[in-house]
Scaffold this active site. Structure first.
Site, PDB file in Angstrom:
ATOM      1  N   ASP A   1      -2.666 -13.944  60.571  1.00 36.47           N
ATOM      2  CA  ASP A   1      -2.382 -13.594  62.023  1.00 36.47           C
ATOM      3  C   ASP A   1      -2.110 -12.007  62.126  1.00 36.47           C
ATOM      4  OD1 ASP A   1      -1.816 -13.650  64.630  1.00 36.47           O
ATOM      5  OD2 ASP A   1       0.271 -14.722  64.397  1.00 36.47           O
TER       6      ASP A   1
ATOM      7  N   HIS B   1      -0.752  -3.386  66.464  1.00 32.96           N
ATOM      8  CA  HIS B   1      -0.182  -2.814  67.642  1.00 32.96           C
ATOM      9  C   HIS B   1       0.050  -1.374  67.501  1.00 32.96           C
ATOM     10  CE1 HIS B   1       0.307  -6.569  69.746  1.00 32.96           C
ATOM     11  NE2 HIS B   1       0.948  -7.150  68.855  1.00 32.96           N
TER      12      HIS B   1
ATOM     13  N   HIS C   1      -6.528 -10.829  64.237  1.00 30.56           N
ATOM     14  CA  HIS C   1      -6.824 -10.002  65.668  1.00 30.56           C
ATOM     15  C   HIS C   1      -7.519  -8.603  65.377  1.00 30.56           C
ATOM     16  CE1 HIS C   1      -4.418 -12.809  67.919  1.00 30.56           C
ATOM     17  NE2 HIS C   1      -3.549 -13.009  66.968  1.00 30.56           N
TER      18      HIS C   1
HETATM   19  O1  DOR Z   1       2.564 -12.143  66.939  1.00 32.13           O
HETATM   20  C1  DOR Z   1       1.650 -12.689  67.685  1.00 32.13           C
HETATM   21  N1  DOR Z   1       0.857 -11.670  67.719  1.00 32.13           N
HETATM   22  N2  DOR Z   1       1.385 -13.832  67.866  1.00 32.13           N
HETATM   23  C2  DOR Z   1       0.190 -14.122  68.634  1.00 32.13           C
HETATM   24  O2  DOR Z   1       0.127 -15.300  68.945  1.00 32.13           O
HETATM   25  C3  DOR Z   1      -0.867 -13.193  69.201  1.00 32.13           C
HETATM   26  C4  DOR Z   1      -0.483 -11.935  68.361  1.00 32.13           C
HETATM   27  C5  DOR Z   1      -1.234 -10.843  68.946  1.00 32.13           C
HETATM   28  O3  DOR Z   1      -2.338 -10.974  69.485  1.00 32.13           O
HETATM   29  O4  DOR Z   1      -0.687  -9.593  69.087  1.00 32.13           O
HETATM   30 ZN    ZN Z   2      -0.694 -17.255  67.694  1.00 27.10          ZN
END
Ligand code: DOR
Ligand code: ZN
Length: 430
Positions: free
Chosen positions: A304, A308, A59
């Site tokens: 993954d 944040h 991400h």
């Molecule tokens: O923990 C996660 N964060 N799982 C996800 O499927 C999405 C991701 C996010 O975009 O923060």
């Molecule tokens: Zn996911």
């Protein structure tokens, strides 16, 4: 003609050390000793040479949440982690469900130039799960999208999933499913088990993942399409995959470093840095995932990587966003959980971090053998090195690492993308 001489590395950690001469981005020679006046010499004594890593699940948060990560900072984190290609998930703002957004991500990745950034296209418009996005237009765009996912959310409607598999089959692409039956995870906060019950956290049961994986394996087989399963988190999912593969279903799967190493005992800290989706499972699940990765039931590791902002993590558990950083700590955790205990050798690391993910995504110039004539797209790893993780020192804008203060084995010393150094001695080169 630019040239780089890598002195004394062991490809795949095997045999005697060799010199690797790189000329114009390509491996020009591999010999025990090369006498060549190279423009640059890299002393790689004691290092293992591996094909550059490929992350199917990153991400990068651009566009929309550049306060947590950008394509530039995420590319730096990737290069420092030994990655040479990453797949940027579609759950940005705006969503990457059209050619404009995927081309933006692709172009920005090229401008930064540290790692090949391949945008993942959304399966459905706005990730709403209701209408298929323009998969063909994204596939034919300059970004050449070949992986589609609504990750963060599950493509829950079986008819939409079937249609998505039919389209991606025709496009020679793949759907990467975030397997989570939404009706079984309403309000879910943590792995459904004893600990979550004691802490009063609504449970996310294993069956919510396993039932979707089973359904999608059946659908993929019915359609004759390929399916990729994101972040496998339970022993039961590994069983379903084993069954599906045994009957010839074209399914592949990834596991995250955090599901290999961590378990739900972390919940007792109440620290939302440990909140992730799918949640940390039991230590029995983690052991089953390590075994499944070792025997090929699970094909590869994907991070993954989910940056944040502090305000979205330093709050009460239920309000916190799920996700944790992963790009710079992935290889060390694979070393700790798989290489250390003898579950994988360095050939195996090359397979799960580079070769299989490149194959799954259809990348022709990553995950290649370390051989003359091949692209010099490499990670050089010090297997004896150790380092202590500090979130504030990571290249990401965000700092939400669950490994804060942990000492991990395995240091990525240098990363090369088509002969160009993208990271060296803990510094990205741009
Ligand atoms: O923990 C996660 N964060 N799982 C996800 O499927 C999405 C991701 C996010 O975009 O923060
Ligand atoms: Zn996911």
């Amino acid at each position: 003609m630019s040239s780089l001489l890598i002195r004394g590395a062991k490809p795949y950690g095997e045999g005697e050390p060799v010199d690797i001469l790189v000329r114009d981005g390509v491996i020009a020679a591999i010999e025990p000793k090369i006498d060549h006046d190279a423009d640059e010499v890299l002393d790689a004594g004691g290092l293992v040479a591996l094909p550059g890593f490929v992350d199917l699940h990153t991400h990068l948060r651009e566009p929309g949440r550049e306060d947590t990560e950008t394509i530039e900072t995420g590319s730096r984190a990737a290069a420092l982690g030994g990655y040479t290609a990453v797949f940027a998930m579609a759950n940005t703002d705006p969503v990457a469900d059209n050619a404009v957004v995927v081309e933006h991500v692709w172009r920005r990745g090229r401008e930064v130039g540290l790692v090949d950034v391949h945008p993942v296209g959304a399966v459905t418009v706005g990730l709403k799960g209701e209408r298929l996005a323009e998969l063909g237009t994204m596939a034919r765009s300059a970004a050449g999208v070949r992986v589609f996912s609504d990750d963060g959310l599950c493509v829950a409607d079986p008819l939409i999933m079937r249609r998505a598999l039919e389209y991606t089959k025709a496009l020679d692409a793949v759907v990467a499913q975030h397997a989570e039956e939404p009706r079984l995870t309403v309000g879910a906060q943590a792995h459904e088990g004893e600990l979550a019950a004691r802490l009063g956290l609504a449970g996310w049961p294993a069956v919510a993942e396993e039932s979707i994986v089973a359904r999608d394996c059946l659908l993929a087989r019915h359609v004759g399409a390929r399916l990729h399963v994101c972040h496998v988190s339970t022993a039961g999912t590994a069983d379903v995959l084993r069954w599906a593969k045994a009957r010839g279903t074209t399914v592949s799967a990834e596991v995250t470093p955090h599901h290999l190493l961590l378990d739900d005992s972390r919940l007792s800290t109440y620290d939302p840095v440990n909140k992730v989706n799918p949640p940390l499972r039991t230590s029995t699940d983690a052991a089953a995932l390590r075994a499944a990765l070792a025997d090929g039931t699970v094909d590869c590791v994907a991070t993954d990587h989910a940056p944040h902002a502090a305000q979205d993590k330093d709050c009460e558990w239920s309000a916190a966003r799920p996700g944790m950083l992963g790009l710079q700590t992935a290889l060390p955790i694979v070393v700790q959980t798989m290489v250390g205990p003898g579950l994988l050798d360095w050939r195996g690391v090359a397979r799960v971090m580079s070769e299989r993910p490149a194959e799954i995504a259809g990348l022709a110039d990553h995950g290649r053998p370390i051989a003359v004539g091949e692209p010099a797209t490499l990670a050089l790893v010090d297997p004896a090195g150790r380092w202590t993780v500090r979130g504030a020192d990571l290249a990401s804008v965000a700092a939400n690492t669950p490994y804060e203060g942990m000492e991990l084995p395995g240091v990525v010393v240098a990363t090369l993308l088509r002969g160009a150094l993208t990271a060296r001695d803990g510094k990205a080169t741009k």
